[in-house]
Write a protein that holds these residues in place. Sequence first.
Motif, PDB file in Angstrom:
ATOM      1  N   ARG A 175       1.034  -1.320   0.106  1.00 19.01           N
ATOM      2  CA  ARG A 175       0.039   0.085  -0.110  1.00 19.01           C
ATOM      3  C   ARG A 175       0.856   1.210   0.080  1.00 19.01           C
ATOM      4  NH1 ARG A 175      -2.771  -3.368  -1.031  1.00 19.01           N
ATOM      5  NH2 ARG A 175      -4.853  -3.955  -0.229  1.00 19.01           N
ATOM      6  N   PHE A 176       0.672   2.190  -0.753  1.00 18.73           N
ATOM      7  CA  PHE A 176       1.245   3.537  -1.010  1.00 18.73           C
ATOM      8  C   PHE A 176       0.559   4.658  -0.612  1.00 18.73           C
ATOM      9  CE2 PHE A 176       1.964   0.670  -4.877  1.00 18.73           C
ATOM     10  CZ  PHE A 176       3.094   0.203  -4.556  1.00 18.73           C
ATOM     11  N   ASN A 177       1.318   5.667  -0.203  1.00 17.09           N
ATOM     12  CA  ASN A 177       0.840   6.939   0.202  1.00 17.09           C
ATOM     13  C   ASN A 177       1.658   8.124  -0.571  1.00 17.09           C
ATOM     14  OD1 ASN A 177      -1.151   6.276   1.920  1.00 17.09           O
ATOM     15  ND2 ASN A 177       0.427   6.218   3.637  1.00 17.09           N
ATOM     16  N   GLN A 178       0.878   8.944  -1.259  1.00 16.98           N
ATOM     17  CA  GLN A 178       1.777   9.966  -2.275  1.00 16.98           C
ATOM     18  C   GLN A 178       2.342   9.374  -3.092  1.00 16.98           C
ATOM     19  OE1 GLN A 178       0.401  13.121  -1.874  1.00 16.98           O
ATOM     20  NE2 GLN A 178      -0.926  12.441  -0.161  1.00 16.98           N
ATOM     21  N   VAL A 179       1.854   8.381  -3.897  1.00 14.09           N
ATOM     22  CA  VAL A 179       2.486   7.846  -4.939  1.00 14.09           C
ATOM     23  C   VAL A 179       2.747   8.399  -6.045  1.00 14.09           C
ATOM     24  CG1 VAL A 179       0.487   6.565  -5.689  1.00 14.09           C
ATOM     25  CG2 VAL A 179       2.760   5.424  -5.942  1.00 14.09           C
ATOM     26  N   GLU A 180       3.790   8.192  -6.614  1.00 14.35           N
ATOM     27  CA  GLU A 180       4.310   8.889  -8.029  1.00 14.35           C
ATOM     28  C   GLU A 180       5.075   7.580  -8.864  1.00 14.35           C
ATOM     29  OE1 GLU A 180       7.648  11.792  -9.019  1.00 14.35           O
ATOM     30  OE2 GLU A 180       5.879  13.005  -8.873  1.00 14.35           O
ATOM     31  N   ALA A 191      12.376  10.209 -26.322  1.00 14.42           N
ATOM     32  CA  ALA A 191      11.080  10.574 -25.989  1.00 14.42           C
ATOM     33  C   ALA A 191      11.045  10.851 -24.400  1.00 14.42           C
ATOM     34  CB  ALA A 191       9.868   9.743 -26.596  1.00 14.42           C
ATOM     35  N   PRO A 192      10.128  11.904 -23.961  1.00 13.32           N
ATOM     36  CA  PRO A 192      10.007  11.973 -22.580  1.00 13.32           C
ATOM     37  C   PRO A 192       9.183  10.844 -21.818  1.00 13.32           C
ATOM     38  CG  PRO A 192       8.394  13.557 -23.950  1.00 13.32           C
ATOM     39  CD  PRO A 192       9.576  12.770 -24.897  1.00 13.32           C
ATOM     40  N   SER A 193       9.341  10.861 -20.734  1.00 16.10           N
ATOM     41  CA  SER A 193       8.480   9.797 -19.742  1.00 16.10           C
ATOM     42  C   SER A 193       7.139  10.170 -19.478  1.00 16.10           C
ATOM     43  CB  SER A 193       9.422   9.349 -18.826  1.00 16.10           C
ATOM     44  OG  SER A 193       9.676  10.289 -17.649  1.00 16.10           O
ATOM     45  N   TRP A 194       6.155   9.374 -19.025  1.00 16.91           N
ATOM     46  CA  TRP A 194       5.161   9.729 -18.291  1.00 16.91           C
ATOM     47  C   TRP A 194       5.486   9.860 -16.884  1.00 16.91           C
ATOM     48  CZ3 TRP A 194       0.506  11.715 -19.646  1.00 16.91           C
ATOM     49  CH2 TRP A 194       0.323  11.689 -20.974  1.00 16.91           C
ATOM     50  N   ARG A 195       4.698  10.682 -16.361  1.00 16.98           N
ATOM     51  CA  ARG A 195       4.833  10.975 -14.704  1.00 16.98           C
ATOM     52  C   ARG A 195       3.603  11.000 -14.297  1.00 16.98           C
ATOM     53  NH1 ARG A 195       8.867  12.597 -11.441  1.00 16.98           N
ATOM     54  NH2 ARG A 195      10.193  13.216 -13.250  1.00 16.98           N
ATOM     55  N   LEU A 196       2.963  10.087 -13.370  1.00 17.92           N
ATOM     56  CA  LEU A 196       1.691   9.903 -12.764  1.00 17.92           C
ATOM     57  C   LEU A 196       1.845   9.876 -11.332  1.00 17.92           C
ATOM     58  CD1 LEU A 196       0.758   6.677 -14.813  1.00 17.92           C
ATOM     59  CD2 LEU A 196       0.345   8.983 -15.299  1.00 17.92           C
ATOM     60  N   SER A 197       0.799  10.678 -10.846  1.00 16.41           N
ATOM     61  CA  SER A 197       0.882  10.670  -9.395  1.00 16.41           C
ATOM     62  C   SER A 197      -0.720  10.712  -8.953  1.00 16.41           C
ATOM     63  CB  SER A 197       1.321  12.159  -9.183  1.00 16.41           C
ATOM     64  OG  SER A 197       0.471  13.259  -9.614  1.00 16.41           O
ATOM     65  N   ALA A 198      -0.674  10.225  -7.568  1.00 12.12           N
ATOM     66  CA  ALA A 198      -1.997  10.025  -6.818  1.00 12.12           C
ATOM     67  C   ALA A 198      -1.777   9.849  -5.406  1.00 12.12           C
ATOM     68  CB  ALA A 198      -2.484   8.488  -7.264  1.00 12.12           C
ATOM     69  N   PRO A 199      -2.780  10.200  -4.761  1.00  9.40           N
ATOM     70  CA  PRO A 199      -2.631  10.243  -3.294  1.00  9.40           C
ATOM     71  C   PRO A 199      -2.354   9.045  -2.557  1.00  9.40           C
ATOM     72  CG  PRO A 199      -4.571  11.588  -3.908  1.00  9.40           C
ATOM     73  CD  PRO A 199      -4.230  10.671  -5.075  1.00  9.40           C
ATOM     74  N   THR A 200      -3.156   7.748  -3.130  1.00  8.85           N
ATOM     75  CA  THR A 200      -2.920   6.435  -2.575  1.00  8.85           C
ATOM     76  C   THR A 200      -2.826   5.574  -3.756  1.00  8.85           C
ATOM     77  OG1 THR A 200      -5.409   6.166  -2.603  1.00  8.85           O
ATOM     78  CG2 THR A 200      -4.161   6.913  -0.443  1.00  8.85           C
ATOM     79  N   GLY A 201      -2.359   4.215  -3.518  1.00  8.51           N
ATOM     80  CA  GLY A 201      -2.032   3.317  -4.547  1.00  8.51           C
ATOM     81  C   GLY A 201      -1.775   1.876  -3.627  1.00  8.51           C
ATOM     82  N   SER A 202      -1.895   0.984  -4.545  1.00 10.45           N
ATOM     83  CA  SER A 202      -1.512  -0.460  -4.057  1.00 10.45           C
ATOM     84  C   SER A 202      -1.030  -1.322  -5.229  1.00 10.45           C
ATOM     85  CB  SER A 202      -2.903  -1.269  -3.590  1.00 10.45           C
ATOM     86  OG  SER A 202      -3.708  -1.214  -4.636  1.00 10.45           O
ATOM     87  N   ALA A 203      -0.257  -2.546  -4.776  1.00 16.51           N
ATOM     88  CA  ALA A 203       0.358  -3.089  -5.743  1.00 16.51           C
ATOM     89  C   ALA A 203       0.409  -4.626  -5.287  1.00 16.51           C
ATOM     90  CB  ALA A 203       1.689  -2.904  -6.187  1.00 16.51           C
ATOM     91  N   GLU A 239      -2.232  -0.114  -8.604  1.00 16.51           N
ATOM     92  CA  GLU A 239      -3.543   0.455  -8.837  1.00 16.51           C
ATOM     93  C   GLU A 239      -3.278   1.961  -8.136  1.00 16.51           C
ATOM     94  OE1 GLU A 239      -6.505  -0.509  -9.680  1.00 16.51           O
ATOM     95  OE2 GLU A 239      -6.207  -2.711 -10.076  1.00 16.51           O
ATOM     96  N   LEU A 240      -3.681   2.943  -8.987  1.00 20.13           N
ATOM     97  CA  LEU A 240      -3.452   4.387  -8.427  1.00 20.13           C
ATOM     98  C   LEU A 240      -5.085   4.615  -8.101  1.00 20.13           C
ATOM     99  CD1 LEU A 240      -0.769   5.650 -10.745  1.00 20.13           C
ATOM    100  CD2 LEU A 240      -0.592   4.909  -8.683  1.00 20.13           C
ATOM    101  N   THR A 241      -5.213   5.392  -6.975  1.00 21.95           N
ATOM    102  CA  THR A 241      -6.563   5.830  -6.293  1.00 21.95           C
ATOM    103  C   THR A 241      -6.312   7.137  -5.927  1.00 21.95           C
ATOM    104  OG1 THR A 241      -6.073   4.650  -4.292  1.00 21.95           O
ATOM    105  CG2 THR A 241      -7.123   3.454  -6.008  1.00 21.95           C
ATOM    106  N   GLY A 242      -7.574   7.707  -5.494  1.00 19.14           N
ATOM    107  CA  GLY A 242      -7.971   9.029  -4.976  1.00 19.14           C
ATOM    108  C   GLY A 242      -7.797  10.314  -5.681  1.00 19.14           C
ATOM    109  N   GLY A 243      -7.748   9.797  -6.980  1.00 19.62           N
ATOM    110  CA  GLY A 243      -7.431  11.181  -8.088  1.00 19.62           C
ATOM    111  C   GLY A 243      -6.009  11.121  -8.775  1.00 19.62           C
ATOM    112  N   VAL A 244      -5.877  10.485 -10.034  1.00 20.71           N
ATOM    113  CA  VAL A 244      -4.853  10.491 -10.761  1.00 20.71           C
ATOM    114  C   VAL A 244      -4.538  11.501 -11.602  1.00 20.71           C
ATOM    115  CG1 VAL A 244      -3.474   8.794 -12.201  1.00 20.71           C
ATOM    116  CG2 VAL A 244      -5.132   7.677 -10.518  1.00 20.71           C
ATOM    117  N   GLU A 245      -3.291  12.115 -11.544  1.00 20.75           N
ATOM    118  CA  GLU A 245      -2.848  13.129 -12.576  1.00 20.75           C
ATOM    119  C   GLU A 245      -1.635  12.656 -12.992  1.00 20.75           C
ATOM    120  OE1 GLU A 245      -1.962  16.740 -10.359  1.00 20.75           O
ATOM    121  OE2 GLU A 245      -4.178  16.930  -9.648  1.00 20.75           O
TER     122      GLU A 245
END
Length: 209
Positions: free
Chosen positions: A78-83, A93-105, A113-119
Amino acid sequence: MSFQQVGQFFIAAALFALLGILVWKNYIAPKQEVASTPAAFDQRFSDFTARQFNRQGALDWTVSGSQLNHLTDNKGYRFNQVECLLESKEKNAPSWRLSAPTGSADERLTTVELTGGVEGHRAPSGNQGALVFGTRTMTIQPQEQKATSNDPTHLAEMSTEGQPRWTSDSSAFNLNYDSQVFQQSKVHDHFNRPVSAKIKSDTSQGAQP
């Protein structure tokens, strides 16, 4: 004292003696430990970073965050403030950067799994401007270069002035980056007309006194 009273006295005395013996045995008996709730995790890491490399030794993806908990019985993480940083297969080519408040694997980090609002954000590349998107939840399979979401998703290409060149809204998406296939459901696209340099010049001249 009558015979009946004597008998009641001895019965009462016997009951008190028996009660005393039971209390004494309970006192000296070993205390049984109260069953406690099993721990949810057995390891915790702060400010963590995990990297996955391919067989050629090149970096495939990176997962970092403020806190990582490893669940008991090898049930995953379980992750917090995951990127997540997903490297591009295209050269330079540039990479993709994804961030979310919580996540799991899962235990082997094959599904995240990225949860809580993914940007998401990808820097400009060639003639294409920066790409940004947002959704509530997203599933990533880093090793297979796949990403999916069953939530409404907003995707846009930004100009150098920070304005969207186009936007694409959908109810869900399925991306296979390895085969370059991007599928959307219930799509609504909008293209903004670019403002020419001549119009900008005329507008600025008209604004002068």
